[in-house]
Design a protein around this motif. Structure first.
Motif, mmCIF file in Angstrom:
data_model
loop_
_atom_site.group_PDB
_atom_site.id
_atom_site.type_symbol
_atom_site.label_atom_id
_atom_site.label_comp_id
_atom_site.label_asym_id
_atom_site.label_seq_id
_atom_site.Cartn_x
_atom_site.Cartn_y
_atom_site.Cartn_z
ATOM 1 N N ARG A 164 -4.018 35.484 42.711
ATOM 2 C CA ARG A 164 -2.747 35.953 42.149
ATOM 3 C C ARG A 164 -1.561 35.412 42.969
ATOM 4 O O ARG A 164 -0.538 35.013 42.415
ATOM 5 C CB ARG A 164 -2.716 37.475 42.124
ATOM 6 N N GLN A 168 1.820 31.690 41.973
ATOM 7 C CA GLN A 168 3.265 31.804 41.804
ATOM 8 C C GLN A 168 4.005 31.540 43.108
ATOM 9 O O GLN A 168 3.405 31.452 44.169
ATOM 10 C CB GLN A 168 3.607 33.211 41.294
ATOM 11 N N ARG A 211 4.136 34.524 26.408
ATOM 12 C CA ARG A 211 3.372 35.443 27.252
ATOM 13 C C ARG A 211 2.478 36.343 26.396
ATOM 14 O O ARG A 211 1.315 36.594 26.748
ATOM 15 C CB ARG A 211 4.316 36.288 28.098
ATOM 16 N N GLU A 219 -4.871 36.884 31.928
ATOM 17 C CA GLU A 219 -3.611 37.359 32.507
ATOM 18 C C GLU A 219 -2.661 36.198 32.785
ATOM 19 O O GLU A 219 -3.019 35.222 33.451
ATOM 20 C CB GLU A 219 -3.869 38.124 33.793
ATOM 21 N N THR A 221 0.649 34.875 34.599
ATOM 22 C CA THR A 221 1.466 35.243 35.756
ATOM 23 C C THR A 221 2.879 34.677 35.687
ATOM 24 O O THR A 221 3.777 35.178 36.359
ATOM 25 C CB THR A 221 0.800 34.761 37.056
ATOM 26 N N ASP A 222 3.090 33.619 34.878
ATOM 27 C CA ASP A 222 4.425 33.025 34.817
ATOM 28 C C ASP A 222 4.567 32.189 33.556
ATOM 29 O O ASP A 222 3.608 31.553 33.097
ATOM 30 C CB ASP A 222 4.680 32.151 36.042
ATOM 31 N N LEU A 238 -3.637 33.547 35.751
ATOM 32 C CA LEU A 238 -4.220 34.007 37.002
ATOM 33 C C LEU A 238 -5.558 33.313 37.249
ATOM 34 O O LEU A 238 -5.863 32.905 38.363
ATOM 35 C CB LEU A 238 -4.420 35.527 36.966
#
Length: 312
Positions: A164, A168, A211, A219, A221-222, A238
């Protein structure tokens, strides 16, 4: 002749089953295996020595002990050692597989680049503890002056927390910092990219739309959409395996009453090295070097150059 029953359990401490004997007082092996599949005999505890004694087996029949017959004695099943060895082998294989998985997913020290001079080890730990348990947080300092060198190291207890964090950038004490797996004497640990390139985007597609859609696969993340609009975007997952599984596919994202067809592909960063020519030194473009890539084929994001597929 009334039927005599004896108590049989698979092992000590387990609930017994009463099995019927034959007219001659023996117990058929078939009767035993019907209730305890795989069993090949019986044993019981010697009241005096407390050791196990085996029950005689002849021509498919288990004969009662000579010292008092079946009586009220508790008997336990005997299973072939071959099955036990096979079970042990399965356990060993399972253990080896678990160890291989733990090795594959083991946590490693991560380097944190671009730390502000004022960041302390306590600040570093407190920031990354929001992602998971931190086993180690260290800010590298000059041994003579005690001044921070602008980078440090962290280690997480959870592999998921590590992934995780790697997915990012991080704002620490008012400054953007990068977290990476450092080079070591064992060589660079190759990481599967978590970022994918989304081509053929329309101007009305928002970050929330991307998203929400790609969140169905894993998932997210960005999400990054460049401004001004350039008909593409980046999505970071992720799990790198989720990202790679989507590459090369077309996806239809529903927007109001219509669908927008986008293409997902791998977006590998261009390595930037000092003195690496036009690719490594953007200033060389000012001096008219023809080797500098066309502006629309590259984009700078997260401090790195990303190649835009020519199919867009």
């Amino acid at each position: 002749m009334s039927i005599e029953y004896l108590q049989v359990a698979e092992d000590e401490g387990e609930e017994p089953i009463e099995l019927p004997t034959e007219d001659d007082g023996t117990l058929l092996l078939s009767t035993l295996s019907a209730q305890f599949p795989g069993s090949s005999g019986l044993k019981y505890r010697n009241p005096e020595s407390k050791s196990f004694r085996g029950v005689r087996l002849s021509e498919g029949r288990l004969h009662p002990p000579p010292d008092g017959g079946w009586g009220s004695q508790m008997f336990y099943c005997v299973f072939p050692k071959e099955n036990k060895r096979k079970s042990d082998d399965n356990l060993e294989n399972s253990t080896a597989k678990t160890k291989r998985m733990e090795t594959k997913l083991r946590c490693t020290d991560l380097i944190v680049l671009g730390l502000p001079w004022k960041t302390t080890e306590q600040n570093l730990r407190e920031y990354f503890e929001t992602f998971g348990e931190v086993l180690m947080a260290q800010v590298k300092k000059d041994p003579k002056t005690g001044q921070s060198k602008g980078f440090g190291f962290i280690r997480f207890a959870s592999y998921e927390s590590q992934m995780r964090v790697l997915a990012q950038r991080h704002m620490i004490d008012g400054r953007w910092c990068d977290v990476k797996v450092p080079n070591s004497k064992e060589g660079l640990i190759q990481q599967v990219p978590c970022k994918v390139f989304i081509g053929r985007c329309t101007e009305d597609l928002t970050a929330d739309d991307l998203r929400e859609y790609f969140g169905k696969f894993g998932e997210v993340t960005d999400v990054f959409i460049p401004k001004p609009f350039r008909a593409f975007s980046f999505v970071t997952f992720l799990d790198p395996e989720v990202a790679q599984s989507l590459c090369g596919e077309d996806h239809i994202i529903r927007k109001k009453n219509r669908g927008v067809s986008v293409h997902v592909s791998n977006a590998a960063p261009k390595s930037e090295t000092r003195g690496g020519g036009a690719y490594g030194n953007p200033r060389s473009a000012r001096w008219g070097r023809s080797s500098w890539p066309k502006p629309r084929r590259w984009i700078r994001w997260s401090g790195r150059l990303w190649h835009i597929p020519t199919t867009v």
